[in-house]
Design an enzyme around this catalytic site. Sequence first.
Site, mmCIF file in Angstrom:
data_model
loop_
_atom_site.group_PDB
_atom_site.id
_atom_site.type_symbol
_atom_site.label_atom_id
_atom_site.label_comp_id
_atom_site.label_asym_id
_atom_site.label_seq_id
_atom_site.Cartn_x
_atom_site.Cartn_y
_atom_site.Cartn_z
ATOM 1 C CG HIS A 151 -1.861 6.818 -4.081
ATOM 2 N ND1 HIS A 151 -3.032 6.679 -4.389
ATOM 3 C CD2 HIS A 151 -1.430 7.158 -5.231
ATOM 4 C CE1 HIS A 151 -3.582 7.170 -5.482
ATOM 5 N NE2 HIS A 151 -2.271 7.728 -6.113
ATOM 6 C CG ASP B 211 -12.233 7.637 -5.783
ATOM 7 O OD1 ASP B 211 -11.355 8.181 -6.425
ATOM 8 O OD2 ASP B 211 -13.368 8.220 -6.492
ATOM 9 C CG LEU C 145 -11.237 -10.587 6.676
ATOM 10 C CD1 LEU C 145 -12.681 -10.345 6.184
ATOM 11 C CD2 LEU C 145 -10.504 -9.253 7.236
HETATM 12 C C1 FPP Z 1 -8.045 6.255 -5.865
HETATM 13 O O1 FPP Z 1 -7.737 7.613 -5.566
HETATM 14 C C2 FPP Z 1 -7.325 5.318 -5.368
HETATM 15 C C3 FPP Z 1 -6.174 4.363 -5.978
HETATM 16 C C4 FPP Z 1 -6.180 4.699 -7.372
HETATM 17 C C5 FPP Z 1 -5.340 3.513 -5.247
HETATM 18 C C6 FPP Z 1 -5.748 3.001 -3.996
HETATM 19 C C7 FPP Z 1 -4.547 2.399 -3.147
HETATM 20 C C8 FPP Z 1 -4.351 2.595 -1.806
HETATM 21 C C9 FPP Z 1 -5.409 2.882 -1.112
HETATM 22 C C10 FPP Z 1 -3.189 2.654 -1.174
HETATM 23 C C11 FPP Z 1 -2.386 1.350 -1.355
HETATM 24 C C12 FPP Z 1 -3.239 -0.124 -1.098
HETATM 25 C C13 FPP Z 1 -2.770 -1.106 -0.870
HETATM 26 C C14 FPP Z 1 -3.799 -2.297 -0.736
HETATM 27 C C15 FPP Z 1 -1.097 -1.393 -0.399
HETATM 28 P P1 FPP Z 1 -7.527 8.653 -6.708
HETATM 29 O O2 FPP Z 1 -5.878 8.665 -6.846
HETATM 30 O O3 FPP Z 1 -8.168 8.299 -7.799
HETATM 31 O O4 FPP Z 1 -8.155 9.748 -5.880
HETATM 32 P P2 FPP Z 1 -8.689 11.285 -6.552
HETATM 33 O O5 FPP Z 1 -9.823 10.509 -7.111
HETATM 34 O O6 FPP Z 1 -9.087 11.913 -5.320
HETATM 35 O O7 FPP Z 1 -7.798 11.797 -7.473
#
Ligand code: FPP
Length: 261
Positions: A56, A39, A150
């Site tokens: 992201h 997050d 893994l």
């Molecule tokens: C939460 O941050 C994160 C996500 C919704 C997406 C997670 C994706 C990645 C880490 C990148 C891609 C992963 C792979 C495996 C290719 P948020 O957008 O909710 O952050 P915020 O709470 O600060 O708005």
Amino acid sequence: MRLVTAARSSVHPESLADELLARLRVHGAIPRHVAIIMDGNGRWARERLLPRPLGHRSGMKAVREVVEGALQAGVEYLSLFAFSQENWQRPATEVGALMSLLEEYIAREVSELREQGVRVRVLGDLSRLTPAAARAVERVVGETAANEKLTLNLFISYGSRAELVRAMRALAEDVAAGVLAPSDIDDAAIAARLYTADCPDPDLLIRTSGELRISNFLLWQIAYTELFMSPVLWPDFGRRELFEAIVAYQSRERRFGRVSA
Ligand code: FPP
């Protein structure tokens, strides 16, 4: 305590990570299964006046580093919450960017993951993926299926309550078909119908970005999991932060409801 203090000093972050790795190897048990709620990508981007998809993208680099760290530490299962069912409600541009990143991650990493001994599995309601993302998923799952070092579980289009509903329906169908008696429904019968059927429950669940929520992730599986809430935003989370979380885990006494020794 001393470890955490040392990790915040001005020594090079890579050598600190290596020092932590050496210590956690002698320090105690390595968690077999680490789950992470990644997050903070959006806030990381906002702090830099960048569009959210760039947060992201940086998050994708953190995924690479944490997989590397899990391999080095000897973690056997790494579960990453990459896209929740609720995330489909985000703006179409952001959903599109996340799907493209998934494809890009797979295209870039598949050979290295194969060579490193990583078995990739993608868990969730995959019927909603774009055709290109679905093809990429099929490729990485197929090409890494024989690996054993893994297991990397990528949770995409996943929600724990939906997973439980799916499991309950499967149980009801077996009862209706006469192959299962209601009295046979126990913990094991439910666990066997979850996406994680062949994984041990997580030993350690990490959530980044300072939020103190589970957000519909692995509700059944984390009954006795140790929680580690990190203030670090996901794009800044790397090997060092993973090793710090494992060091903290090693100091916990896991009692599973029993009295302490
Ligand atoms: C939460 O941050 C994160 C996500 C919704 C997406 C997670 C994706 C990645 C880490 C990148 C891609 C992963 C792979 C495996 C290719 P948020 O957008 O909710 O952050 P915020 O709470 O600060 O708005």
